[in-house]
Design an enzyme around this catalytic site. Structure first.
Site, mmCIF file in Angstrom:
data_model
loop_
_atom_site.group_PDB
_atom_site.id
_atom_site.type_symbol
_atom_site.label_atom_id
_atom_site.label_comp_id
_atom_site.label_asym_id
_atom_site.label_seq_id
_atom_site.Cartn_x
_atom_site.Cartn_y
_atom_site.Cartn_z
ATOM 1 N N HIS A 274 1.322 -6.142 1.715
ATOM 2 C CA HIS A 274 2.171 -7.460 2.174
ATOM 3 C C HIS A 274 1.727 -8.665 2.302
ATOM 4 O O HIS A 274 1.962 -9.269 3.465
ATOM 5 C CB HIS A 274 2.730 -6.711 3.795
ATOM 6 C CG HIS A 274 3.497 -5.421 3.523
ATOM 7 N ND1 HIS A 274 4.802 -5.317 3.419
ATOM 8 C CD2 HIS A 274 3.262 -3.954 3.568
ATOM 9 C CE1 HIS A 274 5.303 -4.179 3.374
ATOM 10 N NE2 HIS A 274 4.343 -3.346 3.568
ATOM 11 N N ASP A 339 0.055 -1.017 6.564
ATOM 12 C CA ASP A 339 1.215 -0.166 6.244
ATOM 13 C C ASP A 339 1.230 -0.457 4.778
ATOM 14 O O ASP A 339 1.066 -1.592 3.960
ATOM 15 C CB ASP A 339 2.501 -0.194 6.756
ATOM 16 C CG ASP A 339 3.124 -1.912 6.802
ATOM 17 O OD1 ASP A 339 2.209 -2.705 6.615
ATOM 18 O OD2 ASP A 339 4.291 -1.904 6.346
ATOM 19 N N GLU A 340 1.593 0.753 3.578
ATOM 20 C CA GLU A 340 2.045 0.579 2.413
ATOM 21 C C GLU A 340 1.263 -0.232 1.298
ATOM 22 O O GLU A 340 1.658 -0.999 0.961
ATOM 23 C CB GLU A 340 3.403 -0.011 2.375
ATOM 24 C CG GLU A 340 4.544 0.916 3.206
ATOM 25 C CD GLU A 340 5.909 0.328 3.333
ATOM 26 O OE1 GLU A 340 6.792 1.022 3.015
ATOM 27 O OE2 GLU A 340 6.037 -1.097 3.547
ATOM 28 N N SER A 341 0.007 -0.137 1.744
ATOM 29 C CA SER A 341 -1.011 -0.743 0.808
ATOM 30 C C SER A 341 -1.060 -0.100 -0.407
ATOM 31 O O SER A 341 -2.257 0.466 -0.830
ATOM 32 C CB SER A 341 -2.342 -0.974 1.422
ATOM 33 O OG SER A 341 -2.214 -1.973 2.702
#
Ligand code: ACM
Length: 526
Positions: A274, A339-341
């Site tokens: 992100h 998150d969401e790496s």
């Protein structure tokens, strides 16, 4: 100071002594326990008479802690604005015949178990609000605001009286952390819009606003040592709008506005994923490899960006950013995302989280991260925020970390209510008002002891919303329900009872011009 304290004491005592001389009013029977309070207090006891709030009512506070006087001023402002009064705090006038007093009292009573506990003793001629701290007094003041009826009684005397039911309220939160999150990165929100959200949350006894300040589409906080973050990274948002950012002065103003309502701001710098906007501003941050080359992003995809995890310059940069953020943020937490790496190698991800956690600790703060960070070896002071992986929340808890409960399926304010919802997403399902309310944060993760739950947070991601009207459509009424899940005991929570109380929030929501979603599940009281 002392003479003022003596004067106030004299007024309170003489008021009590004078009661016999006063003409008795025959109040209609009231029922404190039937008022639509949200969140529902631990206990109420009705004594069926009334405290007649009018323009002659006086407000006094303990003086030892100036924050009590400030809380009193907050109450006076709200009452004055709503009822057209001119009440002031801790002032007396010789001429005025004081008949009724609201006294906000700092108390050491052992029955006030938490800093936010409060007790209200409402009698015909006095309201005593007892709390250990000004935060407790402030929470009690929200209850008092909710106890003021919509209609005045204009027939009992020659001027209008707002009849507050007499009785007692004993109250305290079940969780110390009760937060909402606003994503100002996907779409930017102005200071005034954020302040209005804070006002609405404070009324329902929230004590934290988490600001998601950075994402692929935008970087929203001025960092003086790295100015391109906002000069370049702040100029875009989802859908191609112009974006925007908070200067450090703006941010300090928001922190103060929240503090005046006994709320903290939790700033989030989301990383190592992100991070497209940051890497676009400073290309040395970009991981390369599987990560997409930085460019202006206005789409809603996730999982394609990453910071480089093995460069010392990246950690020098983060030391500057987190250092400035810690300096600007009086609250104890800095959120590091995590998150969401999806394009960060696992070994790099673990290395990165552990390095960044240490930077946060070095600057005197505790780290919070999304549940993925539990894959790393965490310091027990670090908090994991559960959004999609209960097993990772359990892993963090087994290492001593506390958990913030924010399951996407239950607590994400950006999920649509139903198929007719104008705004919102559906990837975690739809969350009608009853589904948002009918679950228990204390039971959500099997085996997680309640004393390891810091509290609950309802995140509002902003891919589909860009102004207060749209924000409020998604956040209200559901955020009102999450306030009750965070504050009220499970024994006091019941959908049938709650939905009646929720229906009666309409006059407040209308006064505040809140564009709430008029769910058909609720028989709204106009
Ligand atoms: C998240 O919803 N990606 C924390």
């Amino acid at each position: 100071m002392l003479s003022r304290a003596v004067l106030i004491l004299a007024v309170v005592i003489s008021l009590t002594a004078c009661q016999s001389k006063k003409k008795e009013i025959n109040f209609p029977k009231t029922d404190l326990s039937a008022v639509a309070l949200i969140p529902k207090p631990v206990k109420t006891v009705s004594t069926h008479s009334a405290f007649a709030l009018d323009s002659n009512t006086v407000i006094f506070t303990s003086l030892a802690d100036p924050k009590f006087e400030k809380a009193g001023q907050f109450l006076a402002e709200k009452v004055n604005a709503r009822l057209g009064f001119d009440l002031s705090v801790n002032t007396t006038s010789e001429e005025k015949d004081i008949e009724r007093v609201i006294y906000i009292n700092q108390s050491d009573s052992i029955s006030l178990k938490t800093p936010e506990s409060y007790q209200l003793y409402i009698k015909k001629d006095s309201i005593y609000l007892n709390a250990k701290t000004a935060a407790g007094a402030f929470r009690g003041i929200q209850t008092l605001r909710q106890l003021i009826p919509e209609q005045s009684n204009d027939t009992l005397t020659n001027h209008p009286l707002w009849l507050i039911p007499t009785g007692k309220v004993f109250d305290e939160p079940q969780f110390e952390y009760r937060g909402a999150m606003l994503d100002v990165a996907r779409h930017f929100f102005t200071i005034e819009e954020v302040k209005k959200f804070i006002d609405l949350l404070a009324y329902y006894k929230y004590n934290a606003l988490h600001l998601h300040l950075t994402d692929d589409q935008g970087w929203r906080l001025e960092i003086k040592s790295w100015p391109k973050l906002t000069e370049i990274g702040g100029q875009s948002e989802v859908g191609g709008g112009e974006g925007g950012f908070f200067t450090q002065e703006d941010y300090k103003g928001l922190v103060q506005y929240a503090a005046d309502r006994h709320m903290i701001i939790i700033p989030e710098i989301d990383m190592p994923g992100h991070t497209n906007a940051a890497s676009l501003s400073y290309p040395f941050l970009h991981a390369g490899g599987k990560a997409d080359k930085p460019r202006v992003r206005t789409d809603m995809k996730v999982g394609y960006s990453s910071f480089h995890a093995r460069k010392d310059t990246v950690y020098a940069f983060l030391d500057d950013v987190i250092g400035e953020l810690a300096e600007l943020t009086p609250g104890p937490y800095i959120h590091i995302g995590g998150d969401e790496s999806h394009v960060t190698k696992k070994s790099d991800y673990l290395y990165f989280v552990e390095k960044v956690e240490k930077i946060v600790l070095k600057h005197g703060k505790k780290a919070i991260g999304w549940n993925e960070i539990a894959q790393a070896k965490l310091d027990p002071s670090t908090i994991a925020q559960l959004w999609n992986e209960p097993h990772n929340a359990m892993k963090a808890a087994s290492g001593g970390s506390k958990i913030i409960i924010s399951p996407a399926k239950k607590a994400y304010l950006d999920m649509k209510y139903d198929s007719l919802s104008e705004y919102g997403l559906t990837w975690a399902g739809m969350i009608p008002v009853d589904v948002g309310y009918n679950w228990s944060p204390e039971d959500y993760v099997e085996g997680l002891p309640k004393n390891q739950i810091l509290g609950i947070e309802a995140p509002l991601w902003s891919e589909t919303i860009s102004n207060s009207d749209e924000l409020e459509y998604l956040a209200f009424p559901r955020a009102i329900g999450y306030s009750e899940l965070g504050w009220s005991n499970p024994e006091n929570r019941n959908w049938e009872d709650y939905k009646q109380r929720l229906a009666k929030q309409v006059p407040f929501l209308n006064r505040m011009k809140v564009n709430y979603y008029p769910s058909k599940q609720i028989d709204w009281v106009e």
